[in-house]
Scaffold this motif. Structure first.
Motif, PDB file in Angstrom:
ATOM      1  N   ILE A  99       0.830  -1.207   0.000  1.00  0.00           N
ATOM      2  CA  ILE A  99       0.000   0.000   0.000  1.00  0.00           C
ATOM      3  C   ILE A  99       0.865   1.259   0.000  1.00  0.00           C
ATOM      4  O   ILE A  99       0.565   2.235  -0.690  1.00  0.00           O
ATOM      5  CB  ILE A  99      -0.960  -0.020   1.211  1.00  0.00           C
ATOM      6  CG1 ILE A  99      -2.059  -1.057   0.974  1.00  0.00           C
ATOM      7  CG2 ILE A  99      -1.579   1.354   1.457  1.00  0.00           C
ATOM      8  CD1 ILE A  99      -2.944  -1.288   2.176  1.00  0.00           C
ATOM      9  N   SER A 100       1.967   1.236   0.756  1.00  0.00           N
ATOM     10  CA  SER A 100       2.826   2.433   0.808  1.00  0.00           C
ATOM     11  C   SER A 100       3.435   2.716  -0.558  1.00  0.00           C
ATOM     12  O   SER A 100       3.584   3.881  -0.954  1.00  0.00           O
ATOM     13  CB  SER A 100       3.919   2.288   1.877  1.00  0.00           C
ATOM     14  OG  SER A 100       4.848   1.294   1.532  1.00  0.00           O
ATOM     15  N   GLU A 101       3.763   1.647  -1.287  1.00  0.00           N
ATOM     16  CA  GLU A 101       4.327   1.838  -2.631  1.00  0.00           C
ATOM     17  C   GLU A 101       3.293   2.482  -3.562  1.00  0.00           C
ATOM     18  O   GLU A 101       3.604   3.403  -4.325  1.00  0.00           O
ATOM     19  CB  GLU A 101       4.802   0.493  -3.208  1.00  0.00           C
ATOM     20  CG  GLU A 101       5.588   0.667  -4.481  1.00  0.00           C
ATOM     21  CD  GLU A 101       5.998  -0.652  -5.147  1.00  0.00           C
ATOM     22  OE1 GLU A 101       6.436  -0.585  -6.311  1.00  0.00           O
ATOM     23  OE2 GLU A 101       5.884  -1.722  -4.516  1.00  0.00           O
ATOM     24  N   ILE A 102       2.065   2.022  -3.472  1.00  0.00           N
ATOM     25  CA  ILE A 102       1.001   2.582  -4.317  1.00  0.00           C
ATOM     26  C   ILE A 102       0.726   4.044  -3.942  1.00  0.00           C
ATOM     27  O   ILE A 102       0.625   4.915  -4.806  1.00  0.00           O
ATOM     28  CB  ILE A 102      -0.279   1.726  -4.218  1.00  0.00           C
ATOM     29  CG1 ILE A 102      -0.060   0.432  -5.003  1.00  0.00           C
ATOM     30  CG2 ILE A 102      -1.498   2.480  -4.753  1.00  0.00           C
ATOM     31  CD1 ILE A 102      -1.232  -0.475  -5.122  1.00  0.00           C
ATOM     32  N   LEU A 103       0.622   4.322  -2.645  1.00  0.00           N
ATOM     33  CA  LEU A 103       0.339   5.693  -2.207  1.00  0.00           C
ATOM     34  C   LEU A 103       1.466   6.645  -2.626  1.00  0.00           C
ATOM     35  O   LEU A 103       1.212   7.763  -3.067  1.00  0.00           O
ATOM     36  CB  LEU A 103       0.125   5.736  -0.695  1.00  0.00           C
ATOM     37  CG  LEU A 103      -1.156   5.062  -0.184  1.00  0.00           C
ATOM     38  CD1 LEU A 103      -1.157   4.983   1.343  1.00  0.00           C
ATOM     39  CD2 LEU A 103      -2.400   5.805  -0.666  1.00  0.00           C
ATOM     40  N   SER A 104       2.719   6.182  -2.498  1.00  0.00           N
ATOM     41  CA  SER A 104       3.873   7.008  -2.926  1.00  0.00           C
ATOM     42  C   SER A 104       3.792   7.343  -4.405  1.00  0.00           C
ATOM     43  O   SER A 104       4.175   8.430  -4.829  1.00  0.00           O
ATOM     44  CB  SER A 104       5.190   6.259  -2.693  1.00  0.00           C
ATOM     45  OG  SER A 104       5.503   6.243  -1.341  1.00  0.00           O
ATOM     46  N   ASN A 105       3.293   6.386  -5.147  1.00  0.00           N
ATOM     47  CA  ASN A 105       3.209   6.516  -6.595  1.00  0.00           C
ATOM     48  C   ASN A 105       2.113   7.514  -7.005  1.00  0.00           C
ATOM     49  O   ASN A 105       2.293   8.324  -7.912  1.00  0.00           O
ATOM     50  CB  ASN A 105       2.926   5.106  -7.162  1.00  0.00           C
ATOM     51  CG  ASN A 105       2.777   5.044  -8.660  1.00  0.00           C
ATOM     52  OD1 ASN A 105       2.716   6.057  -9.345  1.00  0.00           O
ATOM     53  ND2 ASN A 105       2.700   3.829  -9.173  1.00  0.00           N
ATOM     54  N   ILE A 106       0.965   7.479  -6.303  1.00  0.00           N
ATOM     55  CA  ILE A 106      -0.199   8.219  -6.834  1.00  0.00           C
ATOM     56  C   ILE A 106      -0.502   9.537  -6.132  1.00  0.00           C
ATOM     57  O   ILE A 106      -1.152  10.395  -6.719  1.00  0.00           O
ATOM     58  CB  ILE A 106      -1.474   7.344  -6.846  1.00  0.00           C
ATOM     59  CG1 ILE A 106      -1.891   6.928  -5.438  1.00  0.00           C
ATOM     60  CG2 ILE A 106      -1.315   6.152  -7.755  1.00  0.00           C
ATOM     61  CD1 ILE A 106      -3.165   6.102  -5.408  1.00  0.00           C
TER      62      ILE A 106
END
Length: 240
Positions: A99-106
């Motif tokens: 989830i942290s990777e996705i949030l960082s991305n978007i």
């Protein structure tokens, strides 16, 4: 340089030199902020500890926020609230990394978005305090789309397909972006529920992977520059 007191969620931290970290946080007051935390990897005595900057840790910060586009600095930080189970559960840790990777991305905006902040914070506290979490990431991402402006339109539910491109139910099964059959039925089961209803959904390993692939595709179609998370393979192996 204004000093700001704010709640913050750590999105990522990258080692800088031998002793420092560059930390990206989503703050309640001012959206996304990047901080230089100097000497934190060397100092045992400093106020700031490297452990504070693990992915999706919830913090209370006092920080200097620059207005000139340079890196910000943290004066004080404390972990609050502290997680009870996330750091001891491999499954929850893997979900958090994903989830942290996705949030960082978007999430890129440097402006206050209290509603989105509260959604992420409340979701993480729910994850920490519940044990039935195998489908958490699916529901988290789908409900996140509401705050990003493309939550599925649930009218015309009697249709036999869902257009990932249009974000609505449809009978146009010839369209490549339309899901039908098993994928459609699995995806539909997640719509309109919150975390407290997550127990009523039981997906097996294969179904969970199918639904995740659909949601990732949905995000790819609606968010320019969205990248498939590198941690996806780790997540799938933990749930296999």
């Amino acid at each position: 340089m204004p000093v700001v007191a704010t709640k913050a969620i750590v999105f990522s931290s990258i080692k800088y030199g031998d002793t420092s970290l560059i930390v990206k946080c989503f703050t309640e007051q001012e959206g996304l902020k990047t901080y230089m935390v100097r000497g934190v990897l060397k100092s045992k005595k400093g106020k700031l500890k490297a452990a504070y900057f693990q992915p999706l840790t919830l913090l209370q910060l006092t920080a200097n926020h620059n207005t000139r586009g340079t890196l910000n600095s943290i004066k004080e930080a404390r972990v609050f609230p502290m997680y009870e189970t996330i750091h001891t559960s491999i499954v929850k840790q893997t979900i958090v990394l994903f989830i942290s990777e996705i949030l960082s991305n978007i999430i890129q905006e440097e402006e206050q978005n209290e509603i989105l902040y509260n959604y992420i914070e409340t979701s993480l506290i729910w994850l920490d305090t519940h044990s039935s979490t195998a489908n958490f990431h699916l529901l988290f991402l789908l409900n996140l789309s509401r705050f990003l402006g493309f939550y599925p339109d649930t009218s015309n539910e009697e249709s036999f397909g869902f257009s990932l491109l249009e974000g609505s139910f449809t009978n146009k099964s010839y369209d490549k972006s339309v899901i039908t059959g098993d994928n459609f039925l699995l995806f539909k089961r997640l719509l309109g529920i919150n975390f407290d209803a997550i127990d009523i959904i039981s997906f097996n390993k294969k179904e969970r992977q199918k639904v995740l692939q659909v949601i990732i595709r949905y995000f790819e179609l609606h968010l320019e520059g969205f990248k498939k998370p590198k941690s996806l393979d780790v997540l799938e192996s933990v749930f296999s």
